[in-house]
Design an enzyme around this catalytic site. Sequence first.
Site: not given
Ligand code: ZN
Length: 498
Positions: A261-262, A265, A291
């Site tokens: 997830h990170e 980003h 997101e």
């Molecule tokens: Zn996030």
Amino acid sequence: MEKTLKDFNELLDKMTSIQYATSLIHFDGATTAPSGAAEVRGKMIGELSSQLFALSTSEDMNYYIQELSKYENQLTDIDKAKLRICKKDYEDNIKIPKEDQLEFVKLTVESEEKWQEAREKDDYSIYEPYLQRIIDFKRKFINYRGYVNHPYNTLLDDFEPNMDVEKLDEYFGMLKERITPLLKKITEKNIDYSMNNTSASLDKQREMSAYLMNKINYDLEHGLLKESAHPFTINMGQTDVRITTHYKEDDFVKNIYTILHEGGHALYEQQKMPQIKNTILDTGISMGIHESQSGFMEHIVGRDYNFIASIFTDIKNILGEEYKDLTVDEFYKHANNAKASFIRIEADELTYSIHIMIRYEIEKMIFDEDSKVTAKDLPSIWNQKVKEYLFLDVPSDKFGVLQDIHWSDGSFGYFPSYSLGNAYSAQFRHYMKQDLDMDKLLKSGDVTPIIGWLKENIHQYGSIYTPDVLLKNIRGEAFNPKYYVDYLEEKFTKLYEL
Ligand code: ZN
């Protein structure tokens, strides 16, 4: 015009440096700073923030905006975008009287404390009067700033430029119509796919983090991984993009998806074009698009059966003897287990957007033109909606209206971006499949072409284009939530054999 443009850019450079310094202090505070140093950090951040505010609302800024607006047609896309962002900032900021702004900031500090106390004691009444004042302030600010069609649109626009109630009604309407019944069927089947044991030593988990960061091409020459209470990504332009995780000895799977997830980003921030390096455009355009990129790596890549199969041997090698019998099927099902629950931040891929839908409906109600909703009404409205969409009875407000901090600092309009991100990512996936053989790539575990596609179509532009334009530039199509709902339906119908 050339001279004005040069001066304008110099002012922006100054603002960018102040912004980066603030970010660095935040990162330090969340990762390594001694616990007794909060006060001095607060002072530094306060000083830098007021400097930034002063520059963004200065006479000089006003002059540059007026002058450059006259020549807007002659500006490059890059300069146009800078002008667009500064103009919005300037106009929003000067419309709100200073004394109101100061009072509001003070209130948010108190309100956050009261929220914390209320949640700890599971007593909403402690927080209620503060939340009411926050709502009153936000209503007042909307009046100062004005709105188009619905008062809530002004708040939405702060997090997702050009997003509005009309589009979100269509989106959440579709979720309600198709995903709520799907969840109902899954709930009735009463199957639990979760693994009994997910523990692994922190050393093993750290090794896994390094393996995954390498797998997705996260550039460690311009990034690093640290630990913090809540994982996040922060960047000082494209050359310094940092991520954090939170290890839990009893759940190595959680760390896998946090890193993906990170990492998603971070890739967005690292893969921008060099022409915008260290300018105000050298950051993601909106929370929703951000997101969508983290969600893409976490869900669409990370929770895909083929991708899991491709990394499975390596993951098992790191885990060692204890997991020698674990199968791809077991892991895949665990990672995609869908179950209605009370707490948003613990929700799975299927139910997450339903949690957001509940907040969206409530926020829209609060800011309706002739809304009669007060803070006092919120717990019962909340509980009714949880019953209707998640089929659960909220045992107490700690598991309901008190769970999120965000309303206490006035972040109304913020939640929908989380869910929009998932919907955008499914739309990107749809287009990507027209260009790439995704199944084959995920099977091979080579995600480089996938990341290249994201760079080409999204990452490189940073904040140059608003989300709606960015999306339209890919295939000429506007935001279309159908792709997301189709994706969820297909995936979970198959997984639960409905
Ligand atoms: Zn996030």
